[in-house]
Design an enzyme around this catalytic site. Structure first.
Site, short mmCIF file in Angstrom:
data_model
loop_
_atom_site.label_atom_id
_atom_site.label_comp_id
_atom_site.label_asym_id
_atom_site.label_seq_id
_atom_site.Cartn_x
_atom_site.Cartn_y
_atom_site.Cartn_z
N PRO A 56 0.91 16.52 11.54
CA PRO A 56 0.93 17.74 10.72
C PRO A 56 1.69 17.51 9.42
O PRO A 56 2.36 16.50 9.26
CB PRO A 56 1.67 18.74 11.62
CG PRO A 56 2.49 17.90 12.54
CD PRO A 56 1.75 16.60 12.72
N VAL A 57 1.60 18.43 8.46
CA VAL A 57 2.35 18.35 7.20
C VAL A 57 3.28 19.55 7.03
O VAL A 57 3.63 19.94 5.92
CB VAL A 57 1.38 18.21 6.00
CG1 VAL A 57 0.67 16.86 6.01
CG2 VAL A 57 0.38 19.37 5.95
N ASP A 58 3.70 20.12 8.17
CA ASP A 58 4.54 21.32 8.13
C ASP A 58 5.85 21.08 7.39
O ASP A 58 6.36 21.96 6.69
CB ASP A 58 4.83 21.79 9.57
CG ASP A 58 5.49 20.70 10.40
OD1 ASP A 58 6.57 20.94 10.98
OD2 ASP A 58 4.96 19.58 10.43
N GLN A 59 6.41 19.88 7.49
CA GLN A 59 7.68 19.61 6.81
C GLN A 59 7.49 19.55 5.29
O GLN A 59 8.38 19.94 4.52
CB GLN A 59 8.28 18.29 7.32
CG GLN A 59 8.56 18.27 8.81
CD GLN A 59 9.58 19.31 9.25
OE1 GLN A 59 10.70 19.33 8.74
NE2 GLN A 59 9.18 20.20 10.15
N LYS B 37 0.85 -1.21 0.00
CA LYS B 37 0.00 0.00 0.00
C LYS B 37 0.87 1.25 0.00
O LYS B 37 0.67 2.18 -0.77
CB LYS B 37 -0.90 0.02 1.23
CG LYS B 37 -1.60 1.37 1.47
CD LYS B 37 -2.48 1.34 2.68
CE LYS B 37 -1.78 1.54 3.98
NZ LYS B 37 -1.45 2.95 4.29
N ASN B 38 1.88 1.27 0.88
CA ASN B 38 2.67 2.49 1.08
C ASN B 38 3.71 2.74 -0.01
O ASN B 38 4.44 3.71 0.05
CB ASN B 38 3.29 2.48 2.47
CG ASN B 38 2.21 2.62 3.53
OD1 ASN B 38 1.07 2.96 3.22
ND2 ASN B 38 2.55 2.34 4.77
N ASP C 68 4.26 0.44 12.21
CA ASP C 68 3.11 -0.23 11.60
C ASP C 68 3.01 -1.71 11.96
O ASP C 68 2.07 -2.38 11.56
CB ASP C 68 3.15 -0.08 10.07
CG ASP C 68 2.99 1.36 9.63
OD1 ASP C 68 3.25 1.65 8.46
OD2 ASP C 68 2.63 2.20 10.48
N ARG D 134 -5.04 10.53 4.36
CA ARG D 134 -4.07 11.63 4.44
C ARG D 134 -2.96 11.48 3.42
O ARG D 134 -2.27 12.44 3.08
CB ARG D 134 -3.48 11.77 5.83
CG ARG D 134 -3.29 10.52 6.59
CD ARG D 134 -2.72 10.74 7.95
NE ARG D 134 -1.99 11.97 8.12
CZ ARG D 134 -2.53 13.08 8.67
NH1 ARG D 134 -3.76 13.06 9.06
NH2 ARG D 134 -1.83 14.15 8.80
N ARG E 102 -8.82 -0.87 4.32
CA ARG E 102 -7.99 0.21 3.78
C ARG E 102 -6.62 -0.29 3.36
O ARG E 102 -6.01 0.23 2.44
CB ARG E 102 -7.80 1.31 4.82
CG ARG E 102 -9.05 2.07 5.20
CD ARG E 102 -8.67 3.27 6.02
NE ARG E 102 -7.68 4.06 5.28
CZ ARG E 102 -7.21 5.22 5.75
NH1 ARG E 102 -7.62 5.66 6.92
NH2 ARG E 102 -6.32 5.90 5.05
N ILE F 179 6.97 6.94 17.36
CA ILE F 179 6.64 7.69 16.13
C ILE F 179 5.33 8.46 16.27
O ILE F 179 5.26 9.65 15.93
CB ILE F 179 6.58 6.74 14.93
CG1 ILE F 179 7.88 5.94 14.77
CG2 ILE F 179 6.26 7.51 13.64
CD1 ILE F 179 9.10 6.78 14.40
C1 EPZ Z 1 3.91 6.92 6.57
O1 EPZ Z 1 3.07 7.94 7.09
C2 EPZ Z 1 3.02 5.68 6.40
N1 EPZ Z 1 1.94 6.01 5.49
C3 EPZ Z 1 2.46 5.28 7.76
O2 EPZ Z 1 1.73 4.05 7.59
C4 EPZ Z 1 3.60 4.99 8.70
O3 EPZ Z 1 3.09 4.71 9.98
C5 EPZ Z 1 4.52 6.22 8.79
O4 EPZ Z 1 4.98 6.60 7.48
C6 EPZ Z 1 5.76 5.96 9.64
O5 EPZ Z 1 6.46 4.87 9.18
C7 EPZ Z 1 2.16 5.98 4.15
O6 EPZ Z 1 3.25 5.71 3.67
C8 EPZ Z 1 1.01 6.30 3.25
P1 EPZ Z 1 5.72 10.35 8.72
P2 EPZ Z 1 3.58 9.47 7.11
O7 EPZ Z 1 5.59 11.64 7.95
O8 EPZ Z 1 4.50 9.71 5.99
C9 EPZ Z 1 5.69 13.71 12.14
C10 EPZ Z 1 -0.06 2.55 7.78
O9 EPZ Z 1 -0.49 1.95 8.78
N2 EPZ Z 1 5.60 14.70 11.05
O10 EPZ Z 1 6.91 9.53 8.47
O11 EPZ Z 1 2.38 10.31 7.25
C11 EPZ Z 1 4.46 12.81 12.25
O12 EPZ Z 1 3.43 13.42 12.97
C12 EPZ Z 1 0.33 4.03 7.89
O13 EPZ Z 1 0.08 2.03 6.67
C13 EPZ Z 1 5.49 16.05 11.35
O14 EPZ Z 1 5.48 16.43 12.53
O15 EPZ Z 1 4.39 9.48 8.48
C14 EPZ Z 1 5.02 11.57 12.91
O16 EPZ Z 1 5.04 11.74 14.29
C15 EPZ Z 1 -0.06 4.64 9.19
N3 EPZ Z 1 5.41 16.93 10.31
C16 EPZ Z 1 6.43 11.48 12.34
O17 EPZ Z 1 6.75 12.79 11.86
C17 EPZ Z 1 5.41 16.55 9.01
O18 EPZ Z 1 5.30 17.39 8.09
C18 EPZ Z 1 6.60 10.48 11.19
O19 EPZ Z 1 5.57 10.69 10.27
C19 EPZ Z 1 5.51 15.17 8.71
C20 EPZ Z 1 5.62 14.26 9.75
#
Ligand code: EPZ
Length: 426
Positions: free
Chosen positions: A124-127, A22-23, A314, A94, A406, A336
Site C-alpha cells: 500500500p502507499v498509505d504512509q 535503478k532504485n 532485493d 509502482r 526491468r 519485508i
Molecule cells: C523500495 O520499494 C524498492 N523499490 C524495492 O525494490 C525494495 O524491495 C523496497 O524498497 C525495500 O527495500 C524502489 O526503490 C523503486 P517500502 P518500496 O516502501 O519503497 C510497506 C526491486 O527489486 N509499506 O520500503 O515500495 C510495504 O508494503 C524493488 O528493485 C506500507 O505498508 O518499499 C513493505 O512491506 C522491489 N505502506 C514495507 O513497507 C506504505 O505506504 C517496505 O516497503 C509504504 C510501505
C-alpha cells in the site's frame, strides 16, 4: 516473449562493469520536476523501468533527452507541466508514486493513479499519503487516483514531523523531495537509510536543497523557495553488484566488478565470506571495484531480510540459490514483503529442496541442480533463476524475462563477457 537459454556448469572469469542503480535513478528522474531548469543525470542504467519513468515524465510535458554513451539524460520540467500520472503507466511500475511529492511541492496539486497490487506483496502507499497530509496537502482517493491539492489560499506545503509506521524507501524519497520546497523545517523519523536515499539527497543538495542526516533514521530538511538545475552521477547499483557476487560464488570463478561499492553491501558480503567466498574491495585508477573468487562448494548461510544496513530483501532470492547447492541446511526469513518466495517453486523444478512455512524457507543444500524450463515471476526472482541456470546441469530456459529487463542492464551480455553460456531467445 523473450526467454533466456542457459547451459550451466561453467566458472566465471574476467571483469563486469556495474551500471547505475535503478532504485536511485527512478527518484532522481522525478526530482527534475522540482525545478524549471535543466537537470543532467549521468550513469543512468538502460532499463525498462527507466524507459517507463521517462515516458511518464514526457507525458507530463517534461523535455527529456539522452546524450553520450555513458547513460546521460537531460531533463527540463519547464512550465506548463501536466501534473498527472495515468493508470496505464503506473500499473506497470509502482515507483511512479515518486512523482507525488515533487508535483505537490512545485505545482500545489497532483493526480496520481494508485499502483494496485504487486507479485511480491500488497504494498500500500498509505504512509506516502499520511506524510503529504502532514505537510498540509488535502488528498482524496477517487476512481483509483490519489487527487492531491493544497488548501485554498495556500501556495506551498509546510514543514512537518513525519514518523512512518514502518521504514519505507520510496516514502522517505517522496518526503525528501516534497520537504525540499516546503515552507519551514521537516523532520523525518524512522527514515529509510538505503544508499539510494543518500544519493538522492546529494542530488537535491546540488539543486540547492538544505538536507542533513540522510543515511540515518532522522533527516532534517529546511525548505527553500526554489531549486535550480544540477549535474548528478547516479550511484552504482548495489543489487546488481550483489547479484553478480552471488553468481560467481555459486558457479566458482574469479571476477572483478568495476564500480561495485562494497561499503553498500556489508551484510551480503559478510554472509558470502562466511559461506567461503574470497572478497576484496578497493579503488584504483578505474574507480571502485570488488574482486570475488570462489572455488568448491559454499557453506549454507541462514539470513533474515531487514531494512538497510541489514540484509536486503532485493538479494534474498539470489542468495537462496547459493544455499540450494551449498553444504548444509539454512533458514531464509523474509520480513519485508509477504509474498516474496515466488521463485521457490521454480527452483524446486530444478531439483532444489526447499520448504516454505509463512515467512521462513528452509533450504537443504544438495550437490547439483538439473536444467529445466522455469518462469520468472518478478524482478529479483528472475535473477535467481538465471543464477540457478548457470549452475544447473544441462540446459535451462528462463521464460518471461521481461521481469529481468526491468532492473538489469544487459545482464546476458555481461554474463557472456565473463564466460557464461547464455543467450536470449526472441
Ligand atoms: C523500495 O520499494 C524498492 N523499490 C524495492 O525494490 C525494495 O524491495 C523496497 O524498497 C525495500 O527495500 C524502489 O526503490 C523503486 P517500502 P518500496 O516502501 O519503497 C510497506 C526491486 O527489486 N509499506 O520500503 O515500495 C510495504 O508494503 C524493488 O528493485 C506500507 O505498508 O518499499 C513493505 O512491506 C522491489 N505502506 C514495507 O513497507 C506504505 O505506504 C517496505 O516497503 C509504504 C510501505
Amino acid at each position: 516473449m523473450d526467454k533466456l537459454r542457459i547451459t550451466g556448469g561453467r566458472t566465471l572469469h574476467g571483469e563486469v562493469t556495474i551500471s547505475g542503480a535503478k532504485n536511485a535513478a527512478l527518484p532522481e528522474l522525478c526530482a527534475a520536476l522540482l525545478t524549471s531548469e535543466p537537470v543532467i543525470l549521468n550513469n543512468v542504467p538502460r532499463l525498462r523501468d527507466v524507459a517507463t519513468m521517462r515516458q511518464l515524465l514526457d507525458n507530463m510535458g517534461v523535455q527529456t533527452q539522452t546524450h553520450g554513451d555513458r547513460g546521460g539524460i537531460t531533463l527540463q520540467a519547464a512550465d506548463p507541466i501536466q501534473a498527472e500520472a495515468p493508470y496505464e503507466l503506473v500499473k506497470t511500475m509502482r515507483a511512479s508514486v515518486l512523482v507525488l511529492g515533487p508535483l505537490l511541492a512545485r505545482f500545489g496539486h497532483a493526480r496520481v493513479s494508485l499502483p494496485g497490487g504487486c507479485a511480491i506483496g500488497s504494498r500500500p502507499v498509505d504512509q506516502h499519503i499520511k506524510g503529504m497530509q502532514a505537510m498540509g496537502a488535502e488528498i482524496v482517493v477517487e476512481h483509483g487516483y490519489m487527487v492531491a491539492r493544497l488548501p485554498v489560499g495556500k501556495t506551498r506545503l509546510h514543514g512537518a514531523r513525519i514518523a512512518t509506521d514502518m521504514v519505507t524507501v520510496t516514502g522517505t524519497e517522496n518526503f525528501l523531495m516534497a520537504a525540499a520546497l516546503a515552507e519551514g523545517e521537516t523532520l523525518l523519523e524512522n527514515a529509510a537509510q538505503e544508499p539510494e536515499i543518500g544519493d538522492l539527497a546529494e542530488m537535491l543538495i546540488a539543486m540547492g536543497a538544505k538536507i542533513e542526516g540522510h543515511g540515518t533514521s532522522r533527516i532534517h530538511i529546511q525548505g527553500v523557495e526554489r531549486l535550480h538545475g544540477c549535474t548528478h552521477q547516479v550511484v552504482a547499483d548495489r543489487i546488481e553488484t550483489g547479484t553478480f557476487l552471488c553468481a560467481v560464488a555459486a558457479t566458482g570463478g574469479d571476477v572483478v566488478l568495476r564500480h561495485g561499492r562494497a561499503d553498500h553491501l556489508d551484510a551480503v558480503i559478510d554472509k558470502l565470506r562466511d559461506a567461503g567466498a574470497e572478497i576484496e574491495a578497493g579503488k584504483d585508477a578505474g574507480g571502485d571495484f570488488i574482486r570475488v573468487r570462489a572455488t568448491g562448494r559454499m557453506k549454507a548461510q541462514s539470513f533474515r531480510t531487514t531494512e538497510y544496513p541489514g540484509f536486503p530483501t532485493d538479494m534474498q532470492a539470489q542468495f537462496m540459490v547459493l544455499n540450494c547447492i551449498a553444504e548444509g541446511t539454512s533458514k531464509v526469513t523474509e520480513t519485508i514483503f509477504e509474498n516474496r518466495f515466488m521463485h521457490v517453486n521454480e527452483l524446486v523444478r530444478l531439483g532444489a529442496h526447499i520448504q516454505v512455512d509463512g515467512k521462513v524457507a528452509v533450504v537443504e543444500g544438495i550437490s547439483r541442480l538439473s536444467g529445466a524450463t522455469v518462469m520468472a515471476t518478478d524482478l529479483r526472482a528472475s535473477a535467481s533463476l538465471v543464477i540457478a541456470g548457470l549452475v544447473a546441469e544441462g540446459e535451462t530456459i528462463v521464460d518471461r524475462i521481461y521481469h529481468l529487463d526491468r532492473g538489469y542492464d544487459q545482464m546476458e551480455e555481461k554474463l557472456r563477457g565473463i564466460g557464461a553460456d547464455i543467450e536470449r531467445v526472441k
